[in-house]
Design an enzyme around this catalytic site. Sequence first.
Site, mmCIF file in Angstrom:
data_model
loop_
_atom_site.group_PDB
_atom_site.id
_atom_site.type_symbol
_atom_site.label_atom_id
_atom_site.label_comp_id
_atom_site.label_asym_id
_atom_site.label_seq_id
_atom_site.Cartn_x
_atom_site.Cartn_y
_atom_site.Cartn_z
ATOM 1 N N LEU A 1 -58.819 -58.105 -3.639
ATOM 2 C CA LEU A 1 -58.554 -58.968 -4.888
ATOM 3 C C LEU A 1 -57.211 -58.596 -4.794
ATOM 4 C CD1 LEU A 1 -61.989 -58.798 -7.380
ATOM 5 C CD2 LEU A 1 -60.980 -60.645 -5.466
ATOM 6 N N CYS B 1 -47.771 -11.472 -26.707
ATOM 7 C CA CYS B 1 -47.717 -10.388 -27.550
ATOM 8 C C CYS B 1 -47.105 -9.362 -26.503
ATOM 9 C CB CYS B 1 -48.601 -9.562 -28.476
ATOM 10 S SG CYS B 1 -50.254 -9.939 -27.304
ATOM 11 N N ASP C 1 -55.970 -43.449 -4.869
ATOM 12 C CA ASP C 1 -56.021 -45.397 -5.172
ATOM 13 C C ASP C 1 -55.038 -45.168 -5.657
ATOM 14 O OD1 ASP C 1 -59.400 -45.755 -5.927
ATOM 15 O OD2 ASP C 1 -58.760 -45.379 -3.827
ATOM 16 N N ALA C 2 -53.973 -44.986 -6.395
ATOM 17 C CA ALA C 2 -52.936 -45.205 -7.644
ATOM 18 C C ALA C 2 -51.832 -44.794 -7.013
ATOM 19 C CB ALA C 2 -52.233 -44.403 -8.949
ATOM 20 N N ASP D 1 -51.710 -47.683 -3.877
ATOM 21 C CA ASP D 1 -51.457 -49.269 -4.642
ATOM 22 C C ASP D 1 -49.446 -48.900 -4.371
ATOM 23 O OD1 ASP D 1 -54.206 -50.151 -4.745
ATOM 24 O OD2 ASP D 1 -54.336 -49.572 -7.340
ATOM 25 N N LYS E 1 -65.602 -54.491 -12.227
ATOM 26 C CA LYS E 1 -65.304 -53.787 -11.264
ATOM 27 C C LYS E 1 -65.929 -51.643 -10.839
ATOM 28 C CE LYS E 1 -61.252 -53.403 -7.834
ATOM 29 N NZ LYS E 1 -61.459 -51.779 -7.804
#
Length: 691
Positions: free
Chosen positions: A91, A428, A41-42, A45, A132
């Site tokens: 929106l 190690c 989604d980001a 957007d 939301k």
Amino acid sequence: MARTQAEPPASQPDARAAWLRDQLERANYAYYVLDQPDLPDAEYDRLFRELQQLETDHPELVTPDSPTQRVGGEAAGGFTPVVHDAPMLSLNNGFADEDIVAFDKRVADALAKTTDLAGSVTDPVEYACELKFDGLAISLRYEQGVFVQAATRGDGTTGEDVTENVRTIRSIPLKLKGKHVPAVLDVRGEVLMFKRDFARLNERQRAAEQREFANPRNAAAGSLRQLDSKITAQRPLSFFAYGIGVLDGMPMPDTHSALLDWYESLGLPVNRERAVVHGAEGLLDFFRKVGEKRESLPYDIDGVVYKVNRRDEQERLGFVSRAPRFALAHKFPAQEALTKLVAIDVQVGRTGAITPVARLEPVFVGGATVTNATLHNEDEVRRKDIRIGDTVIVRRAGDVIPEVVGALLDRRPADAAEFVMPTECPVCGSKIERLPDEAIARCTGGLFCPAQRKQALWHFAQRRALDIDGLGEKIIDQLVELNLVRTPADLFNLGFATLAELDRFAEKSAQNLIDSLEKAKHTTLARFIYGLGIRHVGESTAKDLAKHFGSLTPIMDASIEELLEVNDVGPIVAESLHQFFAEEHNRTVIEQLRAPGKVTWPEGPPAPKAPQGVLAGKTVVLTGTLPNLTRDAAKEMLEAAGAKVAGSVSKKTDYVVAGAEAGSKLAKAEELGIPVLDEDGLHQLLEGNTP
């Protein structure tokens, strides 16, 4: 969905806009039509905002089919199209506090301009605040109070008829409550799946050997769009109402909050996490409060929604092409984002666990800049087919350690390299081993490995091991960080002056620890073995090893076959012991601990080998008087043959040896069908013959 078109630079706005439209349309198709989202989604957007800005700067680039001019994807095949009487718009989004302040100012200024006091200062705007939800938007149509149709949002104008599937959602009333219901009501809301229901659904999917769902949102969307409503009926879907489309036969409520209250009176499910606030300060306060409880909510949300509360003010503000001016979605920092995986290193945990870690180009996700993310283990890297150079999806939710969810295979470069698990510990140099049936590879350095040092010291000092009173985790942290202690053997070199200089360590505490270390020098072999912290070797196994071998050297030199002869030591424990003592580093530390003036314990001869005859491990009960053997003599002979002599008969009894006047034990044995032997039968067993 392949994205093969080359990405043009920002210096070519025409080509850049066309590329952005193509990327967004492909993502829309995958998300809305295929129900197989392939872009976080980001990232969507980000691309959308870039296209918006590009079209604002270059209006001539706007096309009728641009994703900025509509809401989502087209209706998928297999369902009847439904034209919404009122559009289902999405929106606009806000992300930073500044976005919310700007939204409130735009609303207040616009409302002021539509009053007689244009431009004057007004009271703070009243807003209705809600959650939301991360689900699927739908519209429910009621006629004369009866549910008649359900449709998905689709592209905002035309959706899909999912009436029969929605009928199966038990939280949605098929008939509205009350005597006064409208002639027509279009309810807007969200279909979602609660976290607990999602977990149970995936449990059923696993049990049926079917594909699991990636997250509750995908599960809800996939369930709602089943062509067979019987399948939907088996899926635990829920619904919350939050908006309205068409209302005929009754006046519209004056405020949005009144609408939601009215919905509740009609029997529609409305979420209780809502509030009426004033101005930007009230909006941000609601956002912060919801953010604090987000992880504890029983469902997924990705932000909150603000709507101007008064209906008349909503009408005055109106709409833009894509969204209402009176509402805004305030989204939480994205929990998923795209970035490039530049390397895969391995990290050594406190118990020696080797974890592949992705080194990433910095990306802001989940409210923080992430440069590293866990890959869990080698099998997960293989399963997800993650390679160095890939563009990957990174997820960070709340305080959870960031993880790489997967790679975008269509963006994989030709030189992407597969991960290879190292064979030696990067800290190690000890051998890395992975036992059969285990997902985690481990460093075998044990006591020597610096990455395991603090855990090894704490385990060595605990009460059931060397019992070094006063040596807690905070003291161990200081000793290691100041490089005063590297192995357990170094503990016994500590002096009073060194300890007294530690932070918050008084002289009395220093002396008490010196006394505890002196006392710990005299222990038992079992405690010492347990204190070494060998994987899979607990107290009971340590005692069995000490009893079986009698001293430490034979244990250290034992083969896997010899270790398997120890009571309750199986292949995994034997392999772990053998690997531990095969490491030269571990043997060196043990020799340092056994040096003069260090740790000592009493040693003894090895225990006699356990009998391997037919009586080994069997439970035998003696009853009555035998002709030639006393009961004690018979018991000694049985125990020497490896049998356990019990005092009462039960289902676990293997044999009952009965003599004269046997009594109730004989009767109980006959009742349970347990073999009963006389003295001759006992001798046959002792000689290795089954009677």
